[in-house]
Design a protein around this motif. Structure first.
Motif, PDB file in Angstrom:
ATOM      1  N   GLU A   1       0.908  -1.209   0.042  1.00 23.69           N
ATOM      2  CA  GLU A   1      -0.057  -0.025   0.110  1.00 23.69           C
ATOM      3  C   GLU A   1       0.935   1.105  -0.004  1.00 23.69           C
ATOM      4  OE1 GLU A   1      -0.630  -2.427   2.851  1.00 23.69           O
ATOM      5  OE2 GLU A   1       1.104  -1.715   3.523  1.00 23.69           O
ATOM      6  N   PHE A  32      -7.365   4.892  -0.060  1.00 23.53           N
ATOM      7  CA  PHE A  32      -6.098   5.113  -0.730  1.00 23.53           C
ATOM      8  C   PHE A  32      -4.999   4.522   0.449  1.00 23.53           C
ATOM      9  CE2 PHE A  32      -2.426   8.203  -0.610  1.00 23.53           C
ATOM     10  CZ  PHE A  32      -1.739   7.900  -1.689  1.00 23.53           C
ATOM     11  N   SER A  57      -6.462  -0.553   0.550  1.00 16.95           N
ATOM     12  CA  SER A  57      -7.208  -0.740  -0.305  1.00 16.95           C
ATOM     13  C   SER A  57      -8.554  -1.619   0.186  1.00 16.95           C
ATOM     14  CB  SER A  57      -6.744  -1.487  -1.690  1.00 16.95           C
ATOM     15  OG  SER A  57      -6.169  -2.576  -1.500  1.00 16.95           O
ATOM     16  N   TYR A  77      -7.104   6.158  -5.066  1.00 16.35           N
ATOM     17  CA  TYR A  77      -6.410   4.765  -5.303  1.00 16.35           C
ATOM     18  C   TYR A  77      -6.127   4.579  -6.736  1.00 16.35           C
ATOM     19  CZ  TYR A  77      -4.686   0.225  -3.973  1.00 16.35           C
ATOM     20  OH  TYR A  77      -3.770  -0.814  -3.618  1.00 16.35           O
TER      21      TYR A  77
END
Length: 249
Positions: free
Chosen positions: A91, A203, A206, A246
């Motif tokens: 991430e 963001f 996810s 995202y």
């Protein structure tokens, strides 16, 4: 036959719904306890909860920290960066960058600093949860929800670990708060805030979408028909704000 329980109005007239002063005292005490139990043994090695996952974040943060650390030998910088690059990027490294920045300011790699950030994130999330529960159920429900989030033993350990989850949880709860405010009064300002908070939560990590999407569907379809939702400009803007951050990443 006498009723075992009072009416909803009678229940709301007792405990914290009856006194604002006692509510403030209870909330302050819960935050103090929540902070205190998380600061215990703060400087211990991060082996108390999911050490493999915490090591992953530490390696990334260390590489970011050493990348531009001119005072370190070149071999040490190269090694730290290579170890960072070898880690799988799961991430956006938000908490890792924050840890590296705090190390630069402090002048050394203090592993307890990322714990501080995780604790602060969790306390902020608890505040949002209190506002949501108080809005839905009154002060009694707010205090109970706050106590559950701050004093649950598992949460006390997990919420001080060096990983994105504390920030993700707080971001999800903040998004729910924004959604509820929009649901109560659907203005453009509240729509932008709600969509932005939802997009930020996804963001951060996810998997937050599995908690954001059902909440959006429930609130939107609970306030208007499917046809009206599809025609609503606010709904479309909120949907775009939810997915764009995202998607760009």
């Amino acid at each position: 036959m006498a009723q075992a329980y009072g009416s909803p109005e009678e229940v709301r007239s007792i405990l914290f719904d009856r006194s604002r002063v006692w509510t403030v005292i209870a909330v302050a005490l819960l935050f103090a306890l929540g902070l205190g139990i998380r600061l215990y043994d703060l400087t211990d090695p991060p082996l108390d909860f999911h050490p493999t996952r915490q090591l992953h974040s530490m390696m990334i943060a260390r590489g970011i920290y050493y990348e531009n650390l001119e005072s370190a030998p070149q071999w040490q910088r190269d090694l730290a960066v290579s170890q960072w690059k070898a880690e799988m990027l799961l991430e956006p490294p938000i908490v890792e960058n924050l840890a590296a920045l705090s190390w630069r300011i402090a002048g050394a790699e203090y592993l307890w600093l990322p714990r501080i950030f995780s604790i602060l994130f969790w306390l902020i999330g608890a505040g949002f949860l209190y506002w949501i529960a108080r809005d839905l159920t009154g002060a009694n429900g707010g205090v109970i929800a706050l106590a559950y989030m701050l004093l649950l033993p598992y949460a006390a350990i997990a919420s001080r670990s060096f990983q994105p989850e504390p920030l993700m949880i707080t971001s999800i709860i903040a998004a729910w708060w924004g959604m509820l405010r929009w649901y109560r009064r659907p203005t453009w300002k509240r729509a932008l805030i709600a969509g932005g908070l939802a997009g930020w939560a996804i963001f951060v990590k996810s998997v937050a979408i599995f908690f954001i999407a059902p909440a959006w569907l429930g609130l939107i379809l609970g306030s208007m028909t499917l046809g009206a939702a599809l025609r609503s400009k606010q709904v479309w803007v909120m949907a775009l704000l939810t997915v764009i951050p995202y998607a760009i990443y």
